[in-house]
Design an enzyme around this catalytic site. Structure first.
Site, PDB file in Angstrom:
ATOM      1  N   MET A  78       0.831  -1.200   0.000  1.00  0.00           N
ATOM      2  CA  MET A  78       0.000   0.000   0.000  1.00  0.00           C
ATOM      3  C   MET A  78       0.873   1.261   0.000  1.00  0.00           C
ATOM      4  O   MET A  78       0.394   2.360   0.273  1.00  0.00           O
ATOM      5  CB  MET A  78      -0.961   0.010   1.191  1.00  0.00           C
ATOM      6  CG  MET A  78      -2.022  -1.063   1.114  1.00  0.00           C
ATOM      7  SD  MET A  78      -3.535  -0.681   2.019  1.00  0.00           S
ATOM      8  CE  MET A  78      -2.920  -0.493   3.683  1.00  0.00           C
ATOM      9  N   PRO A 133      12.121  -0.313   4.952  1.00  0.00           N
ATOM     10  CA  PRO A 133      12.995  -1.470   4.731  1.00  0.00           C
ATOM     11  C   PRO A 133      12.303  -2.823   4.815  1.00  0.00           C
ATOM     12  O   PRO A 133      12.789  -3.798   4.219  1.00  0.00           O
ATOM     13  CB  PRO A 133      14.059  -1.312   5.821  1.00  0.00           C
ATOM     14  CG  PRO A 133      14.157   0.171   6.016  1.00  0.00           C
ATOM     15  CD  PRO A 133      12.743   0.667   5.886  1.00  0.00           C
ATOM     16  N   HIS A 140       9.354  -3.519   3.467  1.00  0.00           N
ATOM     17  CA  HIS A 140       8.914  -3.749   2.088  1.00  0.00           C
ATOM     18  C   HIS A 140      10.098  -4.102   1.192  1.00  0.00           C
ATOM     19  O   HIS A 140      10.001  -4.983   0.333  1.00  0.00           O
ATOM     20  CB  HIS A 140       8.243  -2.497   1.524  1.00  0.00           C
ATOM     21  CG  HIS A 140       6.971  -2.100   2.194  1.00  0.00           C
ATOM     22  ND1 HIS A 140       6.858  -0.969   2.966  1.00  0.00           N
ATOM     23  CD2 HIS A 140       5.743  -2.682   2.216  1.00  0.00           C
ATOM     24  CE1 HIS A 140       5.627  -0.865   3.428  1.00  0.00           C
ATOM     25  NE2 HIS A 140       4.932  -1.899   2.988  1.00  0.00           N
ATOM     26  N   ASP A 149       2.226  -9.269   8.961  1.00  0.00           N
ATOM     27  CA  ASP A 149       0.799  -9.510   8.717  1.00  0.00           C
ATOM     28  C   ASP A 149       0.573 -11.012   8.606  1.00  0.00           C
ATOM     29  O   ASP A 149       0.155 -11.531   7.566  1.00  0.00           O
ATOM     30  CB  ASP A 149       0.354  -8.786   7.451  1.00  0.00           C
ATOM     31  CG  ASP A 149       0.524  -7.283   7.553  1.00  0.00           C
ATOM     32  OD1 ASP A 149      -0.129  -6.672   8.415  1.00  0.00           O
ATOM     33  OD2 ASP A 149       1.330  -6.714   6.799  1.00  0.00           O
TER      34      ASP A 149
END
Length: 281
Positions: free
Chosen positions: A30, A35, A37, A150
């Site tokens: 999103m 870091p 990601h 997640d």
């Protein structure tokens, strides 16, 4: 690096690289990259010939009163970061491109979507499953990369891919933390200086639980009680949930007989943070 704003553009790009016999990795995000990601991007670069990063703040996974309008966005900054990391293409559609007039389809994954964030954020995982299904159908990756922060989302996507016979390998990548232990998150920018310090109670409470299990504790109620007590020792922390559930089905447990997920959701001011660890019994 190519910037694609429409479904047609990114499909054309992927078709051209597939024609060359190259494998494609997808990193769905999103945006407002950090870091954590980039660790997904590096893993995708290691495993695939071509990497596509999607940057899309998905409105259907936000509930009423949540932070869709204020969620941090900076496409120019993100594009620079992924270009430096060697990404081949960004897919950054507008909401109307993904959900045009008349859009009326959603995807539900029962079971694993129901506890934890599924209980405290009704409809959230329907939005996640729907947008991920769309991204998979648009990009048609060989592999897709997700962060273990997640953890519930990763389990849901694996279930989705298996149940719908999608020919995609889901790769989950370990949590990336700041030097002081805070899990990296785009929402960390919301934290005041005081809340940023207070949020360290999350990683401390996870470490405490791992220590207790290593010392032989197996009673789930006692483990949860100690974790809750640790979090409540921080006055700025407001607990949404503390749960210890089975993996991969996320069912309630009384005793640890196998690995289990300890998952936390805690508010600091207006910022809700999640974190987790796998307790190895």
């Amino acid at each position: 690096m190519r910037l694609c704003k429409t479904v047609e553009e990114v499909r054309s790009f992927v078709t051209s690289v597939r024609f060359e016999g190259k494998t494609v990795g997808l990193v769905p995000t999103m945006g407002y990259l950090h870091p954590g990601h980039l660790s997904l991007v590096h893993e995708a670069k290691r495993r695939c010939d071509v990497v596509v990063v999607s940057i899309f703040v998905n409105p259907t996974q936000f509930g009423a009163g949540e932070d869709y309008q204020t969620y941090p966005r900076d496409l120019q900054r993100d594009a620079g970061l992924v270009a430096d990391a060697g990404v081949d293409a960004i897919f950054a559609p507008e909401a109307a491109e993904m959900y045009p007039p008349g859009f009326s389809t959603s995807v539900d994954v029962a079971g694993v979507s129901e506890p934890l964030c599924g209980a405290s954020r009704p409809g959230h995982f329907r939005g996640v499953a729907t947008v991920i299904t769309k991204l998979f159908n648009i990009v048609r990756p060989d592999m897709a990369f997700f962060g273990q922060k997640d953890f519930q989302q990763v389990l849901l996507i694996k279930r989705l891919v298996e149940d719908l016979n999608m020919d995609i390998q889901i790769v989950d990548v370990p949590i990336v933390r700041e030097a002081d232990g805070l899990a990296m998150s785009s929402r960390n920018v919301y934290l005041s200086e005081e809340d940023r310090k207070a949020a360290l109670v999350l990683s401390r409470s996870l470490s405490l639980a791992r220590q207790l299990v290593a010392e032989g504790e197996r009673d789930v109620a006692r483990l949860k009680e100690r974790v809750v007590r640790e979090i409540q020792s921080e006055p700025r922390a407001e607990i949404d949930y503390v749960e210890i559930l089975s993996v991969p089905h996320l069912k309630q447990l009384d005793l640890l007989a196998d690995n289990a997920l300890l998952a936390l959701a805690v508010r600091f001011g207006k910022t809700r943070l999640i974190d987790n660890t796998v307790l190895e019994a």
